[in-house]
Structures are given as C-alpha cells and as structure tokens.
Write a protein that holds these residues in place. Structure first.
Motif, PDB file in Angstrom:
ATOM      1  N   VAL A  76      84.227   7.967  59.649  1.00 57.98           N
ATOM      2  CA  VAL A  76      85.266   8.967  59.943  1.00 57.98           C
ATOM      3  C   VAL A  76      84.673  10.322  60.297  1.00 57.98           C
ATOM      4  CG1 VAL A  76      87.007   7.827  58.524  1.00 57.98           C
ATOM      5  CG2 VAL A  76      85.523   9.545  57.483  1.00 57.98           C
ATOM      6  N   HIS A  77      83.371  10.432  60.347  1.00 65.91           N
ATOM      7  CA  HIS A  77      82.715  11.704  60.670  1.00 65.91           C
ATOM      8  C   HIS A  77      83.102  12.149  62.082  1.00 65.91           C
ATOM      9  CE1 HIS A  77      79.245  14.478  61.311  1.00 65.91           C
ATOM     10  NE2 HIS A  77      79.314  14.636  59.996  1.00 65.91           N
ATOM     11  N   TRP A  78      82.922  11.251  63.047  1.00 68.10           N
ATOM     12  CA  TRP A  78      83.251  11.605  64.434  1.00 68.10           C
ATOM     13  C   TRP A  78      84.761  11.641  64.651  1.00 68.10           C
ATOM     14  CZ3 TRP A  78      86.105   8.390  67.573  1.00 68.10           C
ATOM     15  CH2 TRP A  78      86.196   7.046  67.220  1.00 68.10           C
ATOM     16  N   HIS A  90      85.451  14.036  50.333  1.00 67.76           N
ATOM     17  CA  HIS A  90      85.269  13.523  48.970  1.00 67.76           C
ATOM     18  C   HIS A  90      83.961  12.751  48.821  1.00 67.76           C
ATOM     19  CE1 HIS A  90      86.961   9.710  50.548  1.00 67.76           C
ATOM     20  NE2 HIS A  90      88.035  10.385  50.930  1.00 67.76           N
ATOM     21  N   SER A  91      82.886  13.326  49.358  1.00 63.70           N
ATOM     22  CA  SER A  91      81.549  12.754  49.203  1.00 63.70           C
ATOM     23  C   SER A  91      80.766  13.453  48.104  1.00 63.70           C
ATOM     24  CB  SER A  91      80.775  12.867  50.516  1.00 63.70           C
ATOM     25  OG  SER A  91      80.586  14.231  50.848  1.00 63.70           O
ATOM     26  N   GLY A  92      81.252  14.608  47.654  1.00 61.86           N
ATOM     27  CA  GLY A  92      80.557  15.360  46.611  1.00 61.86           C
ATOM     28  C   GLY A  92      79.516  16.322  47.129  1.00 61.86           C
ATOM     29  N   ARG A  93      79.310  16.372  48.443  1.00 62.30           N
ATOM     30  CA  ARG A  93      78.319  17.304  48.981  1.00 62.30           C
ATOM     31  C   ARG A  93      78.706  17.713  50.397  1.00 62.30           C
ATOM     32  NH1 ARG A  93      75.819  12.361  48.321  1.00 62.30           N
ATOM     33  NH2 ARG A  93      75.209  11.231  50.208  1.00 62.30           N
ATOM     34  N   ALA A  94      78.310  18.929  50.748  1.00 62.10           N
ATOM     35  CA  ALA A  94      78.635  19.476  52.067  1.00 62.10           C
ATOM     36  C   ALA A  94      77.904  18.702  53.155  1.00 62.10           C
ATOM     37  CB  ALA A  94      78.248  20.949  52.114  1.00 62.10           C
ATOM     38  N   ASP A  95      78.501  18.699  54.369  1.00 63.55           N
ATOM     39  CA  ASP A  95      77.834  18.099  55.516  1.00 63.55           C
ATOM     40  C   ASP A  95      77.702  19.147  56.616  1.00 63.55           C
ATOM     41  OD1 ASP A  95      80.332  18.337  56.655  1.00 63.55           O
ATOM     42  OD2 ASP A  95      80.714  16.185  56.818  1.00 63.55           O
ATOM     43  N   GLU A  96      77.215  18.739  57.782  1.00 59.18           N
ATOM     44  CA  GLU A  96      76.922  19.694  58.850  1.00 59.18           C
ATOM     45  C   GLU A  96      78.155  20.174  59.593  1.00 59.18           C
ATOM     46  OE1 GLU A  96      76.325  15.612  60.888  1.00 59.18           O
ATOM     47  OE2 GLU A  96      76.313  16.491  58.868  1.00 59.18           O
ATOM     48  N   VAL A 119      77.668   4.888  64.184  1.00 55.03           N
ATOM     49  CA  VAL A 119      77.344   5.999  65.080  1.00 55.03           C
ATOM     50  C   VAL A 119      78.555   6.284  65.956  1.00 55.03           C
ATOM     51  CG1 VAL A 119      74.856   5.572  65.121  1.00 55.03           C
ATOM     52  CG2 VAL A 119      76.335   4.438  66.786  1.00 55.03           C
ATOM     53  N   PRO A 120      78.709   7.527  66.412  1.00 52.27           N
ATOM     54  CA  PRO A 120      79.886   7.892  67.211  1.00 52.27           C
ATOM     55  C   PRO A 120      79.897   7.196  68.567  1.00 52.27           C
ATOM     56  CG  PRO A 120      78.799   9.832  66.291  1.00 52.27           C
ATOM     57  CD  PRO A 120      77.865   8.684  66.092  1.00 52.27           C
ATOM     58  N   PRO A 121      81.058   7.134  69.219  1.00 48.58           N
ATOM     59  CA  PRO A 121      81.119   6.566  70.566  1.00 48.58           C
ATOM     60  C   PRO A 121      80.433   7.493  71.563  1.00 48.58           C
ATOM     61  CG  PRO A 121      83.217   7.566  69.996  1.00 48.58           C
ATOM     62  CD  PRO A 121      82.376   7.614  68.757  1.00 48.58           C
ATOM     63  N   PRO A 122      79.958   6.961  72.674  1.00 49.61           N
ATOM     64  CA  PRO A 122      79.341   7.816  73.693  1.00 49.61           C
ATOM     65  C   PRO A 122      80.412   8.601  74.453  1.00 49.61           C
ATOM     66  CG  PRO A 122      79.513   5.568  74.497  1.00 49.61           C
ATOM     67  CD  PRO A 122      79.969   5.539  73.074  1.00 49.61           C
ATOM     68  N   ARG A 123      79.965   9.578  75.197  1.00 52.96           N
ATOM     69  CA  ARG A 123      80.886  10.254  76.119  1.00 52.96           C
ATOM     70  C   ARG A 123      81.248   9.300  77.253  1.00 52.96           C
ATOM     71  NH1 ARG A 123      79.385  15.091  78.872  1.00 52.96           N
ATOM     72  NH2 ARG A 123      77.250  14.296  79.031  1.00 52.96           N
ATOM     73  N   HIS A 124      82.343   9.629  77.939  1.00 53.37           N
ATOM     74  CA  HIS A 124      82.772   8.898  79.144  1.00 53.37           C
ATOM     75  C   HIS A 124      83.002   7.413  78.869  1.00 53.37           C
ATOM     76  CE1 HIS A 124      81.692  12.625  80.978  1.00 53.37           C
ATOM     77  NE2 HIS A 124      80.391  12.426  80.884  1.00 53.37           N
ATOM     78  N   THR A 142      72.395   9.787  67.245  1.00 53.11           N
ATOM     79  CA  THR A 142      71.848   9.971  65.899  1.00 53.11           C
ATOM     80  C   THR A 142      72.904   9.985  64.790  1.00 53.11           C
ATOM     81  OG1 THR A 142      71.991  12.391  66.024  1.00 53.11           O
ATOM     82  CG2 THR A 142      69.989  11.346  66.900  1.00 53.11           C
ATOM     83  N   GLY A 143      74.134  10.321  65.147  1.00 50.86           N
ATOM     84  CA  GLY A 143      75.169  10.472  64.130  1.00 50.86           C
ATOM     85  C   GLY A 143      75.094  11.795  63.394  1.00 50.86           C
ATOM     86  N   VAL A 144      74.195  12.688  63.813  1.00 49.94           N
ATOM     87  CA  VAL A 144      74.034  13.998  63.175  1.00 49.94           C
ATOM     88  C   VAL A 144      74.454  15.084  64.157  1.00 49.94           C
ATOM     89  CG1 VAL A 144      72.408  15.608  62.110  1.00 49.94           C
ATOM     90  CG2 VAL A 144      72.143  13.140  61.752  1.00 49.94           C
TER      91      VAL A 144
END
Length: 546
Positions: free
Chosen positions: A235-237, A271-277, A493-498, A534-536
């Motif tokens: 659910v990040h992306w 609700h992961s208990g820690r901050a992300d980017e 990992v997130p989907p690519p563009r286009h 990368t997912g980051v």
C-alpha cells in the motif's frame, strides 16, 4: 437425566457469555497497556504471508459473485431441491403455504406502501412468495401484492421487493410469475438491468435512488477529514497515488464551491510503528502495530488498534471523518453524504451479511440475542468508505478493536468471515454502541470490472483483478487475460510509469479511467522510475499537478 445435563451445559454457556461481555470492555485497555509497555521496533509481516492473505481475500470476495451473475436462471422452476435450500421443507405446513401464495392482507389502504416500477430490472432476494405459484396479469398487481403483504409476526420477513415477468416470448415458463421477496437492505443492491432483462421489479417502501449530484448542505459545518490506514509495501505506492488524487480533487472542489467545499484535511495513519520516507509528502501519524502474538500475521487487525491510538491525540478542525483506503481513487468531489449529524453514511458490501441465516448465530456471539429486525439493522458495511461524526468514531473505535480481536480468536467466526472479519467487527460495534443504522450509498464507490460506468461514482476501488482478451476486448473473469491489471502484481514494488491502456474494444469506462489516473499520478510524482525499481521514494511530490 439427559435433559438435566443439557440444562447444566446451557447454564454454563450463559454464564460464560455474560462473563465474556463483562470482560470485553477491559480488552482495549489491556491490549494498549501491553503494547505501550513494549514500544520497540516491530518486524514487518513476511511477503509470503501478505500475498497469501491477499489471495485469500480475493477468493473470499469472489466466491460470492456467481450467485448474482446467474441469479435469473436459478429461479425459473420450483423443485424439491429449491424448496429444501430455501428452508421451505423445514417450515410448518402453514408457513410453507405462505411461500406459495400471498396471505390475505389486514392492512388499511392508508398503510399501503408506494412501489416504484423498474422495467428491465431484476432484483434478487429471499423468496417469501414463489413466482411459479403466484401468476398475475400485471406489474401493478404484483406491486400491490407486495405492498399488502402481511407477515405472520413482527419477526417474520415483510415484502419489500417484487419481481414480475410480463414478456411472454422472453419469459417462457416464467411468464406472469410474481415473486415477492425480502432484502435486508434493498438500497444496498445493484440489480441486474438492461434490455436483455425481461423482468420488471420494484421496491416497496424503499428509496433506492441516490441524487446524482447531492447538494452541499451546511458548507464548512459539514466538512470532513479524510483518513487512510497503511502498512507495508503493497500500500506504499497506493497511498501516494491516492493522496495525489485527493489533493487534486479537493482543489477542484474548492475552485467550484469555495468555502462550501466539504472536503477537508487528510491523515495517513501508518501502523508500522516507525516513520517512512513519505512523512514529508503525505500528512502522516505513526502508531504501533499489534504484537505478533496478537495479530498472528493478520495485519488488517492493526487497523482498529491504529484508530484507537490516533484518536487519543488527533486534533483537527473538522467535525466529521471519512475513513478511506489507499486503493480508493478520487473521481470527483464528494459532499458529506450523511443524513443528519449522527447517522453514518457508508458504501454497502454485499458480502457483509450479519443477518444472514448462517451468520446471525455468529453475530449473536458478540451482540447477544437479536430479533430479525435488530439483526437487519446492522448495516452491510465496513469502516471504509464510511462517513461519520468524530464523536461517534471516538465512541465506536475501542469497541471495534475489542470485537475484532474477539472474532479473530473465535475459531468458528474467524473461519466464516475470514479476511473481512474486521469489517464485520466494525458494523457490529456500531450496533453495540447504539449508532443509527447507516444510510447506504451504493453509488458512493465503483468497483471495476463489475461496475462499468463513471457516473455517478465518487470513488474507484481497484480491489478486483481485471483481465481482457486483447483481440476482442472480452472480459475474462477468473482467467489471466492477454491484457490485465491487478494490484497484487505490485505487492512488492510499485507499478511502472505508462501502464498500457486496455485494448481498444474494452468498453469499461472505469477500467480505462483507472489506468489513466494511475499513469497521471506516476508521471507527476518525481523519480517514479527509480521508485518503481527499488520501492524506495527518494524524491517527493511537492503538490504540483501534471
């Protein structure tokens, strides 16, 4: 002696139930104390478990679809098998007879309900009068039978749905059949419609219409705060795309309505208990997940616990909250759909059935005994998408958490409700806390590929896989199509563009829109190519649109 033994067992059961209800109110404090005592880093759920649960969710939801897709063909002829499956075989003779022909009405003319006739429309529902045994000459007559129907008692089903077949050529053996039916929540049902449907249907005493463009009532006084919950790469992306379209849609709302726009602020509860980017891209509140011993890999159980933690310190100006999810995409500005200040408004899910014969007994494990009317007052909804007052949410959230944990620990209820047990817990908690039954808005959210048209939906939920034949554009449910989109393909990992657009012959407007809006967001958010690899997220979106 045997009867005496049964009485002892029954008494023990009653005492156990009472003790359970007495202790359930202490559960939230107990859980909170355990977790706040150990605020260390929490391990992420394994990707294998996550994908396994996602697959289970798809199967759990998808298993309900065939009964609706093939509804019409299942009811043309009464056989002994259909009588047994409907419960007719187990009914007393007088009750069974009632299923074959309508009883005489003792209602006054002034008490009769008004029916709205819908040609080329087929509603399903639980049959209380069988059509092949109840032939009538007009839709009006069938409608009036439903309006006049008198159940044997207050706890028996009333008629609120009727279906009549008046086209001799197309109806064949079902010609002149008048079915009287009951649905717990007729306003929550999308009937089969279209020129190929020979049936005429109607709802008795029910308004199933939703204003195509509800007026903004109360302006800023009715403004709502949008909240989504999130944890993990899947659910990040989705949260990034969701927030992009929330910001853009809210800007459109403000441009159109100014101070009367009811779309307010936004919070992602992580609700992961820690901050992300993403903390500097999306307004985020970090809370703790449940300990592994409490959620046992079932990460959705973290959601009610996350709300309980967030509500302890949350401060924002809006008096109402819209609970949404990362895989909801905004199609157009949505007003506050609540009827009054305290009655929630929600999207109905057909697979949430607390009053269903097979499930009411399970529901009563957590509510206590229910009459039919009480069971049917528990709305077929989860927490998202749902609009409710902040005051009501503060009241419901601890009970929601408690009931979620109780259902999770109850083997029978857990097996029956599976991945959606936390949704059952939410609507049961609303009932237990005395909230008015939610007003249900089936046009609040579209779910392609089963929904096909853009208007008049506000949100798009892309939970189902979408598969199409690349040559013919044919929808291929249950099979891998030459063209497909499924969010589960991008769980790690997130989907690519286009992303490739659907084949030209695919007529589903919502599937096309989904790909368009994802592509727009991934083009506007900087650094997406590296992010997809990368997912980051190394570059953040600054709020500018493409």
């Amino acid at each position: 002696m045997l009867q005496h033994g049964r009485f002892i067992l029954l008494l023990i059961g009653v005492i156990t139930f009472v003790l359970t209800l007495s202790s359930i109110n202490l559960l939230s404090k107990s859980i909170a104390a355990q977790h706040y005592a150990s605020l260390g880093a929490q391990s992420e759920e394994g990707q294998t478990d996550w994908l396994r649960f996602l697959d289970r969710a798809e199967a759990n939801i998808g298993s309900h679809l065939p009964q609706f897709l093939h509804h019409e063909s299942q009811r043309n002829v009464i056989t002994e098998e259909t009588r047994k499956s409907s419960g007719a075989e187990s009914q007393p003779r007088s009750s069974r007879a009632q299923m074959l022909q309508p009883p005489l009405s003792n209602k006054k003319a002034s008490d009769r309900k008004i029916c709205k006739m819908l040609p080329n429309t087929d509603y399903w529902g639980e049959a209380i009068v069988w059509g092949p045994q109840n032939k009538v000459d007009s839709a009006e007559e069938c409608c009036q039978q439903c309006a006049n129907y008198s159940p044997a008692s207050e706890d028996d089903m009333d008629c609120n749905v009727w279906v009549w077949c008046g086209d001799k050529e197309r109806c064949k053996g079902s010609y002149r059949d008048c079915w009287l039916k009951h649905l717990a929540h007729p306003e929550a049902v999308n009937p089969a419609t279209g020129p190929k449907v020979p049936w005429t249907s109607g709802l008795s005493g029910v308004d199933n219409s939703m204003d195509d463009d509800p007026k903004q009532v109360g302006g800023g006084e009715r403004r709502y705060h949008v909240v989504v919950t999130a944890q993990g790469s899947a659910v990040h992306w989705q949260a990034r795309v969701h927030y992009y379209w929330y910001v853009k849609t809210r800007a459109q709302c403000v441009e159109q309505l100014g101070v009367d726009c009811q779309m307010g602020g936004f919070t992602r509860i992580l609700h992961s208990g820690r901050a992300d980017e993403l903390m500097d891209e999306i307004p985020t509140h970090v809370v703790e997940p449940l300990q592994d011993r409490d959620n046992k890999g079932y990460v959705v159980l973290n959601r009610p616990y996350a709300f309980v933690q967030w509500l302890r310190t949350a401060v924002f100006p809006e008096r109402y909250v819209l609970m949404s999810e990362p895989d909801h995409l905004w199609l157009r500005p949505m007003p506050n759909l609540m009827l009054g200040n305290h009655r929630p408004a929600a999207f109905p899910f057909f697979y949430i059935e607390p009053a269903k014969k097979d499930f009411q007994r399970l529901t009563e494990k957590f509510t206590g005994p229910l009459s039919l009317k009480q069971a049917e007052s528990i709305a077929p909804m989860g927490n998202a998408p749902t609009l409710m007052s902040l005051k009501s949410l503060r009241k419901v959230a601890p009970t929601w958490m408690n009931v979620s944990k109780a259902i999770f620990d109850d083997k029978e209820a857990h097996e029956a409700w599976g991945w959606v047990l936390e949704m059952y817990a939410f609507t049961i908690a609303c009932y237990m806390e005395g909230l008015p039954t939610a007003s249900l808005h089936i046009k609040m959210m579209a779910q392609p590929p089963w929904d096909t048209k853009l208007w008049p939906y506000y949100l798009l939920h892309y939970t189902y896989g979408m598969d199409y034949n690349a040559t013919t554009g044919e929808h291929m449910p249950g099979k891998y199509g030459e063209w497909r989109f499924d969010k589960r393909s991008y769980a790690q990992v997130p989907p690519p563009r286009h992303l490739d657009a659907p084949p030209d012959l695919v007529s589903n407007e919502l599937v096309r829109k989904l790909i368009d809006v994802i592509n727009e967001a991934t083009s506007a958010i900087p650094g997406w190519d590296d992010y997809a690899a990368t997912g980051v997220a190394k570059q953040l979106w600054n709020g500018n649109f493409r």
